[in-house]
Motif scaffolding. Structure first.
Motif, PDB file in Angstrom:
ATOM      1  N   GLU A 203      59.717  69.086  -4.211  1.00 23.22           N
ATOM      2  CA  GLU A 203      59.536  68.263  -5.411  1.00 23.22           C
ATOM      3  C   GLU A 203      59.310  69.153  -6.636  1.00 23.22           C
ATOM      4  O   GLU A 203      59.882  68.918  -7.713  1.00 23.22           O
ATOM      5  N   ASN A 204      58.524  70.182  -6.461  1.00 25.10           N
ATOM      6  CA  ASN A 204      58.228  71.099  -7.567  1.00 25.10           C
ATOM      7  C   ASN A 204      59.487  71.853  -7.997  1.00 25.10           C
ATOM      8  O   ASN A 204      59.720  72.043  -9.194  1.00 25.10           O
ATOM      9  N   PHE A 205      60.293  72.262  -7.028  1.00 22.70           N
ATOM     10  CA  PHE A 205      61.542  72.956  -7.360  1.00 22.70           C
ATOM     11  C   PHE A 205      62.477  72.029  -8.147  1.00 22.70           C
ATOM     12  O   PHE A 205      63.177  72.470  -9.065  1.00 22.70           O
ATOM     13  N   ILE A 206      62.506  70.754  -7.772  1.00 24.53           N
ATOM     14  CA  ILE A 206      63.336  69.797  -8.503  1.00 24.53           C
ATOM     15  C   ILE A 206      62.870  69.690  -9.948  1.00 24.53           C
ATOM     16  O   ILE A 206      63.675  69.710 -10.890  1.00 24.53           O
ATOM     17  N   ASN A 207      61.567  69.612 -10.129  1.00 20.50           N
ATOM     18  CA  ASN A 207      61.002  69.521 -11.482  1.00 20.50           C
ATOM     19  C   ASN A 207      61.294  70.773 -12.301  1.00 20.50           C
ATOM     20  O   ASN A 207      61.454  70.704 -13.522  1.00 20.50           O
ATOM     21  N   GLN A 208      61.353  71.920 -11.621  1.00 21.67           N
ATOM     22  CA  GLN A 208      61.649  73.180 -12.307  1.00 21.67           C
ATOM     23  C   GLN A 208      63.136  73.327 -12.609  1.00 21.67           C
ATOM     24  O   GLN A 208      63.531  74.231 -13.337  1.00 21.67           O
ATOM     25  N   LYS A 209      63.967  72.470 -12.016  1.00 22.43           N
ATOM     26  CA  LYS A 209      65.421  72.502 -12.203  1.00 22.43           C
ATOM     27  C   LYS A 209      66.007  73.843 -11.788  1.00 22.43           C
ATOM     28  O   LYS A 209      66.782  74.477 -12.522  1.00 22.43           O
ATOM     29  N   VAL A 210      65.635  74.295 -10.586  1.00 26.13           N
ATOM     30  CA  VAL A 210      66.176  75.546 -10.077  1.00 26.13           C
ATOM     31  C   VAL A 210      67.671  75.395  -9.833  1.00 26.13           C
ATOM     32  O   VAL A 210      68.211  74.279  -9.773  1.00 26.13           O
ATOM     33  N   ALA A 211      68.363  76.533  -9.671  1.00 28.48           N
ATOM     34  CA  ALA A 211      69.815  76.509  -9.490  1.00 28.48           C
ATOM     35  C   ALA A 211      70.211  76.026  -8.107  1.00 28.48           C
ATOM     36  O   ALA A 211      71.289  75.453  -7.921  1.00 28.48           O
TER      37      ALA A 211
ATOM     38  N   ALA B 283      66.954  65.790  -4.744  1.00 26.12           N
ATOM     39  CA  ALA B 283      67.448  67.049  -5.320  1.00 26.12           C
ATOM     40  C   ALA B 283      68.934  66.946  -5.631  1.00 26.12           C
ATOM     41  O   ALA B 283      69.394  67.380  -6.698  1.00 26.12           O
ATOM     42  N   ALA B 284      69.697  66.361  -4.700  1.00 21.90           N
ATOM     43  CA  ALA B 284      71.137  66.204  -4.912  1.00 21.90           C
ATOM     44  C   ALA B 284      71.418  65.318  -6.123  1.00 21.90           C
ATOM     45  O   ALA B 284      72.325  65.590  -6.914  1.00 21.90           O
ATOM     46  N   GLU B 285      70.630  64.262  -6.271  1.00 22.54           N
ATOM     47  CA  GLU B 285      70.796  63.365  -7.425  1.00 22.54           C
ATOM     48  C   GLU B 285      70.505  64.082  -8.740  1.00 22.54           C
ATOM     49  O   GLU B 285      71.037  63.716  -9.793  1.00 22.54           O
ATOM     50  N   ALA B 286      69.651  65.121  -8.658  1.00 24.50           N
ATOM     51  CA  ALA B 286      69.340  65.916  -9.846  1.00 24.50           C
ATOM     52  C   ALA B 286      70.390  66.999 -10.094  1.00 24.50           C
ATOM     53  O   ALA B 286      70.264  67.788 -11.033  1.00 24.50           O
ATOM     54  N   GLY B 287      71.423  67.037  -9.243  1.00 19.62           N
ATOM     55  CA  GLY B 287      72.502  68.006  -9.419  1.00 19.62           C
ATOM     56  C   GLY B 287      72.183  69.386  -8.890  1.00 19.62           C
ATOM     57  O   GLY B 287      72.830  70.365  -9.277  1.00 19.62           O
TER      58      GLY B 287
ATOM     59  N   THR C  28      74.928  65.427   0.612  1.00 14.01           N
ATOM     60  CA  THR C  28      75.758  66.543   0.146  1.00 14.01           C
ATOM     61  C   THR C  28      75.097  67.897   0.367  1.00 14.01           C
ATOM     62  O   THR C  28      75.467  68.864  -0.282  1.00 14.01           O
ATOM     63  N   ASN C  29      74.111  67.957   1.256  1.00 15.96           N
ATOM     64  CA  ASN C  29      73.473  69.248   1.513  1.00 15.96           C
ATOM     65  C   ASN C  29      74.379  70.164   2.325  1.00 15.96           C
ATOM     66  O   ASN C  29      75.239  69.715   3.095  1.00 15.96           O
ATOM     67  N   TYR C  30      74.180  71.461   2.146  1.00 16.11           N
ATOM     68  CA  TYR C  30      74.889  72.478   2.920  1.00 16.11           C
ATOM     69  C   TYR C  30      73.995  72.909   4.083  1.00 16.11           C
ATOM     70  O   TYR C  30      72.772  72.985   3.951  1.00 16.11           O
ATOM     71  N   SER C  31      74.610  73.178   5.241  1.00 13.00           N
ATOM     72  CA  SER C  31      73.842  73.567   6.422  1.00 13.00           C
ATOM     73  C   SER C  31      74.304  74.939   6.894  1.00 13.00           C
ATOM     74  O   SER C  31      75.494  75.138   7.177  1.00 13.00           O
TER      75      SER C  31
END
Length: 340
Positions: A75-83, A102-106, A120-123
């Motif tokens: 959640e924190n990473f999403i808020n930080q808008k990491v790559a 996270a996917a919805e946040a692009g 759409t996650n990568y595994s």
């Protein structure tokens, strides 16, 4: 305006124009299960090398074995808008909602060593079931096809742990009806818990012949207990940790699977860096692995009807740290994956 002042302003403008390149350096957020286990420590070490090679920054956060903390980190990473976000899920199903967020946040999401159905996650995966089947067969043949064995696993709900457990259990049931699995213990990848489980088993089952492990650090912990009690067990493991080489060479560990903590760490950061910079990759990526055993053990197993491609510990030591040459930024995207 003087010529000197004009030149100074031109230089200052040039420097200012170059500043955003540093500010915009992609940041990758990684939510690890923990950062104490030797495998995860080595992952981070090689991952940091990959970050430098690929020109990205990494933020490693430990969930300390807590699902709630892992979700909060994401959640924190999403808020930080990491790559990009990398996560080794403690529970592959429980993290799906936050990964979809996270996917919805692009933000590209990489589930490390896990097949997670989050859209759409990568595994980043390994042929875990098939590899652990070979581990089980090698251990079963090495103990003579009968007797008692036990299995140390990670945590329920973790894709890697569950898949490796299934490969081991299915193979034992199918090929060795005279072998009884007397215990399967979740450890959360904690060596202390593996130590306690091994001590309990060796006390309860004095005729225990072998222990399988879904991660090498667990086998190493079990062997410390067995050695202290004067018990001579055989092991079958997974990861390819260099600490296991002595046990492999003296025949106590009959087989190991080299994913390699360093290779895994470099590979995952390389995948995330490429995705963060807009490269196209398959959603399921498979890392090639190696079976590791001694030449003497391979000959014994061959005489007992089991053959498989393998490398010895000398070769494994080289391959385990050959990650830059195998997966570096100068290589095409196809280097990030192989056929299953």
């Amino acid at each position: 305006m003087t010529k000197k002042l004009t030149a100074a302003l031109i230089v200052a403008a040039a420097l200012a124009a170059s500043a955003p390149a540093f500010a915009e350096e992609p940041v990758l957020g990684l939510a690890a299960i923990d950062l104490q286990n030797s495998f995860f420590v080595r992952m981070k070490e090689a991952g940091d090398v990959a970050a430098k090679d690929y020109g990205v920054k990494t933020t490693w956060q430990s969930a300390e074995g807590s699902l709630e903390k892992q979700v909060a980190i994401i959640e924190n990473f999403i808020n930080q808008k990491v790559a990009a976000i990398l996560v080794d899920p403690i529970d592959k199903n429980a993290v799906i909602p936050v990964l979809k967020k996270a996917a919805e946040a692009g933000i590209p999401v990489i589930t490390m060593g896990n097949k997670v159905e989050a859209g759409t996650n990568y595994s980043t995966l390994y042929p875990d079931y098939d590899n652990m089947s070979v581990v089980a067969e090698a251990l079963g043949k090495s103990i003579g096809g009968k007797g008692e064995v036990a299995l140390l696993v990670g945590s329920r709900g973790n894709f890697v742990s569950d898949t490796r457990e299934k490969g081991f259990v299915d193979t034992m049931a199918k090929k060795f009806p005279d072998i009884k699995i007397v215990g399967i213990e979740p450890t959360g990848w904690d060596a202390a818990k593996a130590t306690n489980a091994a001590q309990t088993w060796l006390t309860t089952y004095p005729d225990l012949k072998g222990i399988g492990c879904i991660s090498d650090s667990l086998c190493l912990a079990a062997d410390s207990v067995a050695s202290a009690l004067g018990k001579n067990l055989l092991y079958g493991g997974y990861d390819g940790d260099e600490e296991m080489h002595e046990l492999i060479d003296n025949g106590k560990q009959v087989i190991d699977v080299l994913t390699g903590a360093y290779r895994v760490g470099y590979w995952n950061i390389a995948v995330a860096a490429r995705l963060g910079k807009g490269e196209k990759l398959p959603y399921d990526l498979y890392m090639p692995t190696y079976f590791v055993t001694s030449d003497a053990t391979a000959e014994k197993l061959k005489a007992d009807g089991l053959t498989f491609p393998y490398i010895n510990t000398a070769k494994a030591k080289i391959e385990s740290k050959n990650y830059t040459e195998q997966l570096g930024p100068s290589l095409p995207a196809s280097a990030m994956t192989s056929a299953k």
